[in-house]
Design a protein around this motif. Structure first.
Motif, mmCIF file in Angstrom:
data_model
loop_
_atom_site.group_PDB
_atom_site.id
_atom_site.type_symbol
_atom_site.label_atom_id
_atom_site.label_comp_id
_atom_site.label_asym_id
_atom_site.label_seq_id
_atom_site.Cartn_x
_atom_site.Cartn_y
_atom_site.Cartn_z
ATOM 1 N N ALA A 1 0.834 -1.212 0.000
ATOM 2 C CA ALA A 1 0.000 0.000 0.000
ATOM 3 C C ALA A 1 0.862 1.252 0.000
ATOM 4 N N PHE A 2 1.846 1.287 0.864
ATOM 5 C CA PHE A 2 2.680 2.492 0.947
ATOM 6 C C PHE A 2 3.616 2.627 -0.252
ATOM 7 N N MET B 1 3.162 5.695 -2.911
ATOM 8 C CA MET B 1 4.283 6.590 -3.215
ATOM 9 C C MET B 1 4.408 6.797 -4.720
ATOM 10 N N PHE B 2 4.264 5.717 -5.500
ATOM 11 C CA PHE B 2 4.341 5.882 -6.949
ATOM 12 C C PHE B 2 3.175 6.713 -7.468
ATOM 13 N N VAL B 3 1.973 6.477 -6.949
ATOM 14 C CA VAL B 3 0.809 7.266 -7.368
ATOM 15 C C VAL B 3 1.072 8.750 -7.114
ATOM 16 N N GLY B 4 1.622 9.065 -5.940
ATOM 17 C CA GLY B 4 1.964 10.453 -5.623
ATOM 18 C C GLY B 4 3.016 11.019 -6.555
ATOM 19 N N LEU B 5 4.054 10.227 -6.842
ATOM 20 C CA LEU B 5 5.103 10.678 -7.771
ATOM 21 C C LEU B 5 4.544 10.913 -9.168
ATOM 22 N N VAL C 1 3.217 14.677 -13.328
ATOM 23 C CA VAL C 1 2.308 15.024 -14.419
ATOM 24 C C VAL C 1 1.619 16.364 -14.159
ATOM 25 N N CYS C 2 1.147 16.570 -12.939
ATOM 26 C CA CYS C 2 0.352 17.774 -12.633
ATOM 27 C C CYS C 2 1.194 18.984 -12.234
ATOM 28 N N ILE C 3 2.236 18.795 -11.457
ATOM 29 C CA ILE C 3 3.039 19.913 -10.963
ATOM 30 C C ILE C 3 4.205 20.205 -11.905
ATOM 31 N N ASN C 4 4.993 19.180 -12.205
ATOM 32 C CA ASN C 4 6.160 19.380 -13.072
ATOM 33 C C ASN C 4 5.801 19.456 -14.548
ATOM 34 N N ASP C 5 4.591 19.003 -14.904
ATOM 35 C CA ASP C 5 4.123 18.991 -16.293
ATOM 36 C C ASP C 5 5.059 18.192 -17.200
ATOM 37 N N TYR C 6 5.549 17.060 -16.695
ATOM 38 C CA TYR C 6 6.397 16.169 -17.494
ATOM 39 C C TYR C 6 5.497 15.307 -18.373
ATOM 40 N N GLN C 7 5.353 15.684 -19.619
ATOM 41 C CA GLN C 7 4.493 14.940 -20.536
ATOM 42 C C GLN C 7 4.991 13.515 -20.741
ATOM 43 N N TRP C 8 6.297 13.327 -20.697
ATOM 44 C CA TRP C 8 6.860 11.995 -20.916
ATOM 45 C C TRP C 8 6.451 11.016 -19.820
ATOM 46 N N PHE C 9 6.052 11.524 -18.647
ATOM 47 C CA PHE C 9 5.697 10.647 -17.540
ATOM 48 C C PHE C 9 4.382 9.917 -17.797
ATOM 49 N N TYR C 10 3.609 10.377 -18.788
ATOM 50 C CA TYR C 10 2.382 9.673 -19.145
ATOM 51 C C TYR C 10 2.669 8.255 -19.612
ATOM 52 N N LEU D 1 -2.595 0.565 -12.252
ATOM 53 C CA LEU D 1 -2.475 -0.599 -11.376
ATOM 54 C C LEU D 1 -2.175 -0.177 -9.942
ATOM 55 N N ASP D 2 -1.202 0.704 -9.770
ATOM 56 C CA ASP D 2 -0.825 1.136 -8.425
ATOM 57 C C ASP D 2 -1.934 1.937 -7.758
ATOM 58 N N GLY D 3 -2.707 2.680 -8.537
ATOM 59 C CA GLY D 3 -3.847 3.406 -7.976
ATOM 60 C C GLY D 3 -4.897 2.439 -7.447
ATOM 61 N N PHE D 4 -5.176 1.393 -8.218
ATOM 62 C CA PHE D 4 -6.128 0.375 -7.764
ATOM 63 C C PHE D 4 -5.630 -0.324 -6.510
ATOM 64 N N VAL D 5 -4.359 -0.732 -6.516
ATOM 65 C CA VAL D 5 -3.774 -1.409 -5.354
ATOM 66 C C VAL D 5 -3.820 -0.488 -4.131
ATOM 67 N N THR D 6 -3.527 0.777 -4.317
ATOM 68 C CA THR D 6 -3.548 1.730 -3.209
ATOM 69 C C THR D 6 -4.950 1.839 -2.616
ATOM 70 N N LEU D 7 -5.953 2.002 -3.454
ATOM 71 C CA LEU D 7 -7.333 2.101 -2.965
ATOM 72 C C LEU D 7 -7.762 0.830 -2.236
ATOM 73 N N TYR D 8 -7.510 -0.306 -2.847
ATOM 74 C CA TYR D 8 -7.901 -1.580 -2.230
ATOM 75 C C TYR D 8 -7.162 -1.781 -0.912
ATOM 76 N N SER D 9 -5.855 -1.535 -0.909
ATOM 77 C CA SER D 9 -5.043 -1.775 0.284
ATOM 78 C C SER D 9 -5.410 -0.852 1.428
ATOM 79 N N PHE D 10 -5.596 0.425 1.153
ATOM 80 C CA PHE D 10 -5.966 1.339 2.232
ATOM 81 C C PHE D 10 -7.383 1.056 2.745
ATOM 82 N N THR D 11 -8.267 0.617 1.858
ATOM 83 C CA THR D 11 -9.593 0.204 2.314
ATOM 84 C C THR D 11 -9.477 -1.034 3.193
#
Length: 147
Positions: free
Chosen positions: A88-89, A93-97, A102-111, A119-129
């Motif tokens: 989960a953690f 961390m990857f979801v946050g990075l 993407v949103c703050i640094n506007d690194y288009q290549w990070f898409y 995948l990590d977003g789903f795992v994060t939601l499931y794990s924290f739940t």
């Protein structure tokens, strides 16, 4: 409600997300191929990839091992809580990075990392739940992950 949900879903969740997470071993085995074909790095980005090769390979091993651990914890119930906490953690961390780059640094290549983000977003939601369930469950009953 959450108890029943996790009772039905924890085993398939651990097996499927564990397998998908373990595919990161591809980045260890073939870092240039995965950087170009999975994460969509272009020729300019690959010019200096030799300097980052070991970093990507390390990432592939680390994340691949988390995937194996998730699958093992599907069978070895005593590993589930610690595995769920760790994944989960790490995944949060990857979801946050991803969001930061993407949103703050506007690194288009990070898409190119969008698949990992999903995948990590789903795992994060499931794990924290799951962790919420685990902390607030009826303590007089055996936790669902030990059944």
């Amino acid at each position: 409600m959450l108890e029943r949900f996790f009772e039905k879903t924890i085993y398939p969740y651990l097996m499927v997300t564990g397998f998908l997470t373990a595919t990161a071993f591809i980045t260890f085995i073939a870092p240039e191929w995965s950087m170009s074909n999975l994460f969509f790095y272009n020729g300019q980005m690959m010019e200096n990839s030799i300097y980052l090769k070991a970093t990507y390979q390390h990432w592939g091993v680390m994340v691949g091992c988390i995937g194996v651990l998730l699958m093992v914890s599907a069978k070895v119930k005593s590993l589930r809580t610690s595995t769920m906490i760790y994944s989960a953690f790490e995944k949060a961390m990857f979801v946050g990075l991803f969001l930061y780059n993407v949103c703050i640094n506007d690194y288009q290549w990070f898409y190119g990392w969008s698949g990992v983000f999903v995948l990590d977003g789903f795992v994060t939601l499931y794990s924290f739940t799951y962790l919420y369930y685990y902390l607030t469950r009826d303590k007089s009953k055996a936790p669902v992950h030990l059944r």
